[in-house]
Design a protein around this motif. Sequence first.
Motif, PDB file in Angstrom:
ATOM      1  N   TYR A 148       0.856  -1.178   0.000  1.00 56.02           N
ATOM      2  CA  TYR A 148       0.000   0.000   0.000  1.00 56.02           C
ATOM      3  C   TYR A 148       0.894   1.231   0.000  1.00 56.02           C
ATOM      4  O   TYR A 148       1.813   1.347   0.834  1.00 56.02           O
ATOM      5  CB  TYR A 148      -0.886   0.018   1.244  1.00 56.02           C
ATOM      6  N   VAL A 149       0.642   2.143  -0.930  1.00 52.70           N
ATOM      7  CA  VAL A 149       1.459   3.360  -0.997  1.00 52.70           C
ATOM      8  C   VAL A 149       0.553   4.586  -0.987  1.00 52.70           C
ATOM      9  O   VAL A 149      -0.392   4.685  -1.777  1.00 52.70           O
ATOM     10  CB  VAL A 149       2.380   3.365  -2.245  1.00 52.70           C
ATOM     11  N   GLY A 150       0.820   5.493  -0.060  1.00 55.71           N
ATOM     12  CA  GLY A 150       0.133   6.772  -0.010  1.00 55.71           C
ATOM     13  C   GLY A 150       0.986   7.808  -0.712  1.00 55.71           C
ATOM     14  O   GLY A 150       2.166   7.983  -0.389  1.00 55.71           O
ATOM     15  N   ARG A 151       0.410   8.509  -1.709  1.00 58.33           N
ATOM     16  CA  ARG A 151       1.193   9.393  -2.576  1.00 58.33           C
ATOM     17  C   ARG A 151       0.703  10.827  -2.481  1.00 58.33           C
ATOM     18  O   ARG A 151      -0.493  11.094  -2.344  1.00 58.33           O
ATOM     19  CB  ARG A 151       1.071   8.932  -4.026  1.00 58.33           C
ATOM     20  N   GLY A 200      -3.153  10.230  -3.256  1.00 56.97           N
ATOM     21  CA  GLY A 200      -3.863   9.012  -3.595  1.00 56.97           C
ATOM     22  C   GLY A 200      -3.366   7.851  -2.766  1.00 56.97           C
ATOM     23  O   GLY A 200      -2.241   7.870  -2.260  1.00 56.97           O
ATOM     24  N   MET A 201      -4.197   6.834  -2.614  1.00 55.88           N
ATOM     25  CA  MET A 201      -3.818   5.592  -1.943  1.00 55.88           C
ATOM     26  C   MET A 201      -3.964   4.450  -2.934  1.00 55.88           C
ATOM     27  O   MET A 201      -5.040   4.230  -3.500  1.00 55.88           O
ATOM     28  CB  MET A 201      -4.714   5.358  -0.724  1.00 55.88           C
ATOM     29  N   TRP A 202      -2.847   3.748  -3.153  1.00 51.50           N
ATOM     30  CA  TRP A 202      -2.819   2.644  -4.109  1.00 51.50           C
ATOM     31  C   TRP A 202      -2.401   1.354  -3.419  1.00 51.50           C
ATOM     32  O   TRP A 202      -1.600   1.368  -2.485  1.00 51.50           O
ATOM     33  CB  TRP A 202      -1.833   2.941  -5.240  1.00 51.50           C
ATOM     34  N   ARG A 203      -2.922   0.238  -3.916  1.00 45.52           N
ATOM     35  CA  ARG A 203      -2.475  -1.096  -3.494  1.00 45.52           C
ATOM     36  C   ARG A 203      -1.843  -1.766  -4.700  1.00 45.52           C
ATOM     37  O   ARG A 203      -2.467  -1.881  -5.759  1.00 45.52           O
ATOM     38  CB  ARG A 203      -3.669  -1.908  -2.985  1.00 45.52           C
ATOM     39  N   GLN A 204      -0.586  -2.189  -4.538  1.00 43.65           N
ATOM     40  CA  GLN A 204       0.165  -2.739  -5.665  1.00 43.65           C
ATOM     41  C   GLN A 204       0.696  -4.129  -5.358  1.00 43.65           C
ATOM     42  O   GLN A 204       0.973  -4.473  -4.199  1.00 43.65           O
ATOM     43  CB  GLN A 204       1.357  -1.842  -6.001  1.00 43.65           C
ATOM     44  N   GLY A 210      -0.415  -5.760 -10.712  1.00 48.43           N
ATOM     45  CA  GLY A 210      -1.029  -4.494 -11.074  1.00 48.43           C
ATOM     46  C   GLY A 210      -1.278  -3.621  -9.866  1.00 48.43           C
ATOM     47  O   GLY A 210      -0.689  -3.822  -8.805  1.00 48.43           O
ATOM     48  N   ALA A 211      -2.172  -2.629 -10.026  1.00 44.92           N
ATOM     49  CA  ALA A 211      -2.433  -1.660  -8.967  1.00 44.92           C
ATOM     50  C   ALA A 211      -3.902  -1.263  -8.971  1.00 44.92           C
ATOM     51  O   ALA A 211      -4.542  -1.216 -10.022  1.00 44.92           O
ATOM     52  CB  ALA A 211      -1.556  -0.425  -9.154  1.00 44.92           C
ATOM     53  N   ASP A 212      -4.421  -0.975  -7.777  1.00 47.98           N
ATOM     54  CA  ASP A 212      -5.783  -0.488  -7.599  1.00 47.98           C
ATOM     55  C   ASP A 212      -5.746   0.744  -6.713  1.00 47.98           C
ATOM     56  O   ASP A 212      -4.895   0.854  -5.828  1.00 47.98           O
ATOM     57  CB  ASP A 212      -6.674  -1.541  -6.945  1.00 47.98           C
ATOM     58  N   ALA A 213      -6.705   1.657  -6.923  1.00 45.87           N
ATOM     59  CA  ALA A 213      -6.763   2.877  -6.124  1.00 45.87           C
ATOM     60  C   ALA A 213      -8.172   3.129  -5.640  1.00 45.87           C
ATOM     61  O   ALA A 213      -9.155   2.709  -6.277  1.00 45.87           O
ATOM     62  CB  ALA A 213      -6.290   4.084  -6.939  1.00 45.87           C
ATOM     63  N   ALA A 214      -8.266   3.829  -4.513  1.00 42.74           N
ATOM     64  CA  ALA A 214      -9.566   4.322  -4.062  1.00 42.74           C
ATOM     65  C   ALA A 214     -10.018   5.442  -4.995  1.00 42.74           C
ATOM     66  O   ALA A 214      -9.194   6.222  -5.486  1.00 42.74           O
ATOM     67  CB  ALA A 214      -9.455   4.832  -2.630  1.00 42.74           C
ATOM     68  N   ARG A 215     -11.324   5.527  -5.235  1.00 41.44           N
ATOM     69  CA  ARG A 215     -11.894   6.586  -6.074  1.00 41.44           C
ATOM     70  C   ARG A 215     -12.966   7.321  -5.284  1.00 41.44           C
ATOM     71  O   ARG A 215     -13.613   6.747  -4.425  1.00 41.44           O
ATOM     72  CB  ARG A 215     -12.481   6.009  -7.361  1.00 41.44           C
ATOM     73  N   CYS A 216     -13.146   8.585  -5.598  1.00 39.67           N
ATOM     74  CA  CYS A 216     -14.124   9.371  -4.858  1.00 39.67           C
ATOM     75  C   CYS A 216     -14.585  10.554  -5.720  1.00 39.67           C
ATOM     76  O   CYS A 216     -13.943  10.913  -6.700  1.00 39.67           O
ATOM     77  CB  CYS A 216     -13.530   9.878  -3.545  1.00 39.67           C
ATOM     78  N   LEU A 241      -9.935  -0.089   4.209  1.00 39.05           N
ATOM     79  CA  LEU A 241      -8.997   0.346   3.177  1.00 39.05           C
ATOM     80  C   LEU A 241      -9.039  -0.602   1.991  1.00 39.05           C
ATOM     81  O   LEU A 241      -9.096  -0.188   0.833  1.00 39.05           O
ATOM     82  CB  LEU A 241      -7.589   0.425   3.775  1.00 39.05           C
ATOM     83  N   ASP A 242      -9.056  -1.905   2.268  1.00 41.63           N
ATOM     84  CA  ASP A 242      -9.118  -2.887   1.188  1.00 41.63           C
ATOM     85  C   ASP A 242     -10.408  -2.787   0.388  1.00 41.63           C
ATOM     86  O   ASP A 242     -10.411  -2.892  -0.843  1.00 41.63           O
ATOM     87  CB  ASP A 242      -8.966  -4.302   1.751  1.00 41.63           C
ATOM     88  N   ARG A 243     -11.532  -2.577   1.097  1.00 40.50           N
ATOM     89  CA  ARG A 243     -12.800  -2.459   0.375  1.00 40.50           C
ATOM     90  C   ARG A 243     -12.802  -1.245  -0.557  1.00 40.50           C
ATOM     91  O   ARG A 243     -13.336  -1.293  -1.656  1.00 40.50           O
ATOM     92  CB  ARG A 243     -13.955  -2.358   1.375  1.00 40.50           C
ATOM     93  N   SER A 244     -12.172  -0.151  -0.113  1.00 39.81           N
ATOM     94  CA  SER A 244     -12.141   1.051  -0.948  1.00 39.81           C
ATOM     95  C   SER A 244     -11.259   0.864  -2.169  1.00 39.81           C
ATOM     96  O   SER A 244     -11.433   1.542  -3.182  1.00 39.81           O
ATOM     97  CB  SER A 244     -11.639   2.245  -0.133  1.00 39.81           C
ATOM     98  N   LEU A 245     -10.309  -0.071  -2.076  1.00 39.72           N
ATOM     99  CA  LEU A 245      -9.391  -0.327  -3.185  1.00 39.72           C
ATOM    100  C   LEU A 245      -9.856  -1.472  -4.077  1.00 39.72           C
ATOM    101  O   LEU A 245      -9.199  -1.795  -5.054  1.00 39.72           O
ATOM    102  CB  LEU A 245      -7.998  -0.655  -2.644  1.00 39.72           C
ATOM    103  N   GLY A 246     -10.960  -2.064  -3.716  1.00 41.81           N
ATOM    104  CA  GLY A 246     -11.386  -3.280  -4.410  1.00 41.81           C
ATOM    105  C   GLY A 246     -11.882  -3.066  -5.811  1.00 41.81           C
ATOM    106  O   GLY A 246     -11.951  -3.991  -6.587  1.00 41.81           O
TER     107      GLY A 246
END
Length: 444
Positions: free
Chosen positions: A371-374, A384-388, A392-398, A439-444
Amino acid sequence: MKHRGRHRRRRRGAALRGVLAGTALALTAAATLISASQAQVAENPGALKPLTSPADTGPLRLQEHLVPAPTLDRLAAGMGRPVGVDAVLRSADRTLRGAAHCSSDERASLPVAPAPARGYCWDRADGPGEGWRPASVTTSGDADDDGVWGTHRVVLAGWTHPAGTGRPAGRSLARVAFVDADDPAHLAYRWVLLVVPARGGRDYRPLASGISGMVWYENKLLVTARTGSADALYVYDLDRVQRTTVDGPAIGRVPGGWSADGYRYVLPAVGSYRFASGRCAASGPPCPGALSLDRGTAPDSLVAAEWTEPGGDRHTRLWRYAFSTDPARAGLLATNAAGRVDAVEAYRTRATGVRGVLSYRKAGADHPSWYVGRLPGSRDGRGGMWRQDTAGADAARCGPDSSHRCWARDAGSLSYWQETGEVWSLSDRMLFALPLADLDRSLG
């Protein structure tokens, strides 16, 4: 000395999880929408690229340097018997306010997605006008796997004061808030100034470095060192907190005793780690930035991210070092006979401006997620918060435009509290916590 309460029953963790579930923050409307000017979509950092060649991993090698025991003993003899974490917490003189008592601007610095379960703003005496900036966090959940240090639940937050911003010329400072977190509704804290022994223990100087990363493991506190030193990490012993005796602006030995710019306590370094191939540089060792602890490896490991400029051309390296399993080296990294420390895993990501990093492997997963906070490329708002991982990579969206810029304003480091399943972090104004599951649910 074993004093961290490893055999305490775990009912307190369950109770705290109940508090988290029942106290989700109702963020203000200002913090639930991102303006059009902030809605640019961040570049996807893509899959992690493993670094395995000696040319890639060699620059990550560290050399350990421990402060000689006579130096530490001489300093303790001059200042008096060291104290521990409990003594600092008993003297807590400032309070953190719950989110309901924070200003709208303070709450607006919190993440939009996922929303924190709870948040706290600092005592008004520590407002942004003082020049200090919070950036790093670690907890007693890192220090011991039962989440308790002695009889207390503790959060440590690292702040930096750059030189030239209200300080005497050329002097930057680093301090740590020791937060008593026993009662989630009433957090209190006391400041401790980070220092480095000088003149063989006859004096000390301030740690003149930003502390963008910090991990408390066993009785040691490891912090990043990026400026004014060839060191990559400094090491502190939480059993060696020292009291000052003179309330004045000087830092170090003064006529009549010991001073620390008005702080009651100092924490002297007991060691450091330097990159074996020299100072950090674009073509060599990375400038260390974010740190965190991963208890999912064997042995436990220190996770690190490279400091790079947001939106720059230099992509970030992520790597880990193993902690020593030798009881005589509690809290120190694993070394070879020459005192060298090698990275046991390393990657490159296309992300830049990483200010928070966390590695965690879910049950049944073959590999951990990173998990990287940028920070945003323009450094003008939310990151942004990404899970890599290597796939690949996923990010929270809002927001109505599904922006990736949903994380905290001027994002800080990440710390996972294993006992409660929560992640702690900081914005430029607030300390906050949220379940890793959210956090995981937001990146799902």
